[in-house]
Design a protein around this motif. Structure first.
Motif, PDB file in Angstrom:
ATOM      1  N   GLY A  72       0.800  -1.222   0.000  1.00 34.42           N
ATOM      2  CA  GLY A  72       0.000   0.000   0.000  1.00 34.42           C
ATOM      3  C   GLY A  72       0.832   1.271   0.000  1.00 34.42           C
ATOM      4  N   THR A  73       2.145   1.147   0.184  1.00 28.80           N
ATOM      5  CA  THR A  73       3.019   2.323   0.170  1.00 28.80           C
ATOM      6  C   THR A  73       3.077   2.895  -1.241  1.00 28.80           C
ATOM      7  OG1 THR A  73       4.387   1.436   1.950  1.00 28.80           O
ATOM      8  CG2 THR A  73       5.362   3.182   0.604  1.00 28.80           C
ATOM      9  N   GLU A  74       2.892   4.199  -1.355  1.00 27.14           N
ATOM     10  CA  GLU A  74       3.033   4.874  -2.650  1.00 27.14           C
ATOM     11  C   GLU A  74       4.463   5.375  -2.786  1.00 27.14           C
ATOM     12  OE1 GLU A  74      -0.861   6.974  -4.148  1.00 27.14           O
ATOM     13  OE2 GLU A  74      -0.385   7.604  -2.099  1.00 27.14           O
ATOM     14  N   VAL A  75       5.026   5.155  -3.962  1.00 29.38           N
ATOM     15  CA  VAL A  75       6.417   5.503  -4.221  1.00 29.38           C
ATOM     16  C   VAL A  75       6.507   6.209  -5.568  1.00 29.38           C
ATOM     17  CG1 VAL A  75       8.726   4.555  -4.591  1.00 29.38           C
ATOM     18  CG2 VAL A  75       7.201   3.464  -2.965  1.00 29.38           C
ATOM     19  N   VAL A  76       7.238   7.322  -5.605  1.00 30.99           N
ATOM     20  CA  VAL A  76       7.568   7.952  -6.880  1.00 30.99           C
ATOM     21  C   VAL A  76       8.882   7.339  -7.342  1.00 30.99           C
ATOM     22  CG1 VAL A  76       8.177  10.094  -8.069  1.00 30.99           C
ATOM     23  CG2 VAL A  76       6.403  10.106  -6.300  1.00 30.99           C
ATOM     24  N   VAL A  77       8.877   6.805  -8.552  1.00 31.13           N
ATOM     25  CA  VAL A  77      10.067   6.205  -9.148  1.00 31.13           C
ATOM     26  C   VAL A  77      10.535   7.150 -10.243  1.00 31.13           C
ATOM     27  CG1 VAL A  77      11.014   4.177 -10.292  1.00 31.13           C
ATOM     28  CG2 VAL A  77       9.082   3.923  -8.717  1.00 31.13           C
ATOM     29  N   GLN A  78      11.772   7.629 -10.126  1.00 31.83           N
ATOM     30  CA  GLN A  78      12.291   8.593 -11.098  1.00 31.83           C
ATOM     31  C   GLN A  78      13.577   8.090 -11.717  1.00 31.83           C
ATOM     32  OE1 GLN A  78      14.031  12.311  -9.753  1.00 31.83           O
ATOM     33  NE2 GLN A  78      13.083  13.370 -11.475  1.00 31.83           N
ATOM     34  N   ARG A  79      13.694   8.296 -13.032  1.00 30.47           N
ATOM     35  CA  ARG A  79      14.952   8.030 -13.729  1.00 30.47           C
ATOM     36  C   ARG A  79      15.782   9.305 -13.704  1.00 30.47           C
ATOM     37  NH1 ARG A  79      14.509   5.148 -19.489  1.00 30.47           N
ATOM     38  NH2 ARG A  79      16.719   5.669 -19.358  1.00 30.47           N
ATOM     39  N   PRO A  80      16.909   9.309 -13.009  1.00 28.91           N
ATOM     40  CA  PRO A  80      17.725  10.529 -12.956  1.00 28.91           C
ATOM     41  C   PRO A  80      18.296  10.925 -14.320  1.00 28.91           C
ATOM     42  CG  PRO A  80      18.569   8.859 -11.430  1.00 28.91           C
ATOM     43  CD  PRO A  80      17.431   8.259 -12.167  1.00 28.91           C
ATOM     44  N   ASP A  81      18.490   9.947 -15.194  1.00 31.06           N
ATOM     45  CA  ASP A  81      19.091  10.257 -16.498  1.00 31.06           C
ATOM     46  C   ASP A  81      18.133  10.953 -17.453  1.00 31.06           C
ATOM     47  OD1 ASP A  81      17.604   7.871 -16.686  1.00 31.06           O
ATOM     48  OD2 ASP A  81      18.866   7.059 -18.282  1.00 31.06           O
ATOM     49  N   THR A  82      16.811  10.733 -17.309  1.00 35.31           N
ATOM     50  CA  THR A  82      15.841  11.343 -18.218  1.00 35.31           C
ATOM     51  C   THR A  82      14.846  12.253 -17.524  1.00 35.31           C
ATOM     52  OG1 THR A  82      14.241   9.542 -18.009  1.00 35.31           O
ATOM     53  CG2 THR A  82      15.935   9.328 -19.748  1.00 35.31           C
ATOM     54  N   GLY A  83      14.721  12.114 -16.203  1.00 34.65           N
ATOM     55  CA  GLY A  83      13.733  12.890 -15.461  1.00 34.65           C
ATOM     56  C   GLY A  83      12.340  12.280 -15.489  1.00 34.65           C
ATOM     57  N   GLN A  84      12.140  11.200 -16.233  1.00 34.02           N
ATOM     58  CA  GLN A  84      10.835  10.553 -16.280  1.00 34.02           C
ATOM     59  C   GLN A  84      10.510   9.984 -14.905  1.00 34.02           C
ATOM     60  OE1 GLN A  84      12.307   8.190 -19.679  1.00 34.02           O
ATOM     61  NE2 GLN A  84      10.238   8.422 -20.495  1.00 34.02           N
ATOM     62  N   GLU A  85       9.230  10.055 -14.538  1.00 30.29           N
ATOM     63  CA  GLU A  85       8.836   9.507 -13.245  1.00 30.29           C
ATOM     64  C   GLU A  85       7.426   8.941 -13.309  1.00 30.29           C
ATOM     65  OE1 GLU A  85       7.288  13.151 -10.526  1.00 30.29           O
ATOM     66  OE2 GLU A  85       9.456  12.970 -10.716  1.00 30.29           O
ATOM     67  N   VAL A  86       7.144   8.056 -12.361  1.00 30.67           N
ATOM     68  CA  VAL A  86       5.838   7.430 -12.242  1.00 30.67           C
ATOM     69  C   VAL A  86       5.588   7.136 -10.768  1.00 30.67           C
ATOM     70  CG1 VAL A  86       6.736   5.080 -12.610  1.00 30.67           C
ATOM     71  CG2 VAL A  86       4.341   5.579 -13.120  1.00 30.67           C
ATOM     72  N   THR A  87       4.325   7.227 -10.361  1.00 33.06           N
ATOM     73  CA  THR A  87       3.946   6.883  -8.991  1.00 33.06           C
ATOM     74  C   THR A  87       3.304   5.497  -9.014  1.00 33.06           C
ATOM     75  OG1 THR A  87       3.593   9.195  -8.426  1.00 33.06           O
ATOM     76  CG2 THR A  87       2.573   7.559  -6.985  1.00 33.06           C
ATOM     77  N   VAL A  88       3.788   4.614  -8.145  1.00 36.83           N
ATOM     78  CA  VAL A  88       3.283   3.241  -8.069  1.00 36.83           C
ATOM     79  C   VAL A  88       2.901   2.902  -6.634  1.00 36.83           C
ATOM     80  CG1 VAL A  88       4.615   2.437 -10.057  1.00 36.83           C
ATOM     81  CG2 VAL A  88       5.602   2.267  -7.761  1.00 36.83           C
ATOM     82  N   VAL A  89       2.114   1.838  -6.490  1.00 33.09           N
ATOM     83  CA  VAL A  89       1.734   1.321  -5.179  1.00 33.09           C
ATOM     84  C   VAL A  89       2.397  -0.041  -5.009  1.00 33.09           C
ATOM     85  CG1 VAL A  89      -0.178   0.543  -3.728  1.00 33.09           C
ATOM     86  CG2 VAL A  89      -0.469   2.528  -5.215  1.00 33.09           C
ATOM     87  N   ILE A  90       3.042  -0.251  -3.868  1.00 31.71           N
ATOM     88  CA  ILE A  90       3.708  -1.523  -3.590  1.00 31.71           C
ATOM     89  C   ILE A  90       2.640  -2.565  -3.226  1.00 31.71           C
ATOM     90  CG2 ILE A  90       5.377  -2.741  -2.127  1.00 31.71           C
ATOM     91  CD1 ILE A  90       6.583  -0.522  -3.976  1.00 31.71           C
ATOM     92  N   ASN A  91       2.633  -3.687  -3.988  1.00 30.41           N
ATOM     93  CA  ASN A  91       1.672  -4.755  -3.691  1.00 30.41           C
ATOM     94  C   ASN A  91       2.304  -6.150  -3.787  1.00 30.41           C
ATOM     95  OD1 ASN A  91       1.863  -5.118  -6.460  1.00 30.41           O
ATOM     96  ND2 ASN A  91      -0.331  -5.376  -6.761  1.00 30.41           N
TER      97      ASN A  91
END
Length: 128
Positions: A72-91
């Motif tokens: 249920g933990t929400e995490v922002v995952v970011q690529r430092p090389d491109t700046g792309q990011e996504v928010t996911v839920v740990i399940n």
């Protein structure tokens, strides 16, 4: 510890931080606000299988596996090389390959531009 020893230790730590070697320090600390390491994504064969949290895996959802973060933990995952990011839920639990800190659903992997490369360096930031 003498002054020379403290200076040497400080220089070594500063060098490690400069080189980005903090991944191994933070990658295994679930209480850290941020973690650095590598992300990969689930193979299609896992579609519909039961995750460690008990829900069926759906590669079309924004979910992920982490070894220690609570479900249920929400995490922002970011690529430092491109700046792309996504928010996911740990399940789910994983990944179980050394150096990798998160396994993403295919939808999340697409948002990070991860499909073609398979594994990329990322920074995780806990939201909740």
């Amino acid at each position: 510890m003498g002054t020379r020893s403290r200076l040497l230790l400080t220089c070594c730590l500063a060098g490690l931080l400069t080189l980005g070697m903090t991944a191994s320090v933070h990658a295994h600390d679930a209480n850290a606000a941020t973690q650095q390491g590598y992300a990969s994504f689930y193979h299609d064969k896992f579609q519909g299988r039961t995750t460690a949290s008990g829900v069926p895996f759906d590669q079309n959802q924004l979910t992920a596996a982490h070894r220690q973060l609570p479900f249920g933990t929400e995490v922002v995952v970011q690529r430092p090389d491109t700046g792309q990011e996504v928010t996911v839920v740990i399940n789910d639990r994983g990944p179980f390959i050394k150096g990798r800190i998160i396994d993403l659903s295919k939808r999340a992997a697409r948002k990070l531009g991860l499909i073609d490369t398979g594994v990329v360096p990322v920074v995780l930031t806990r939201i909740n």
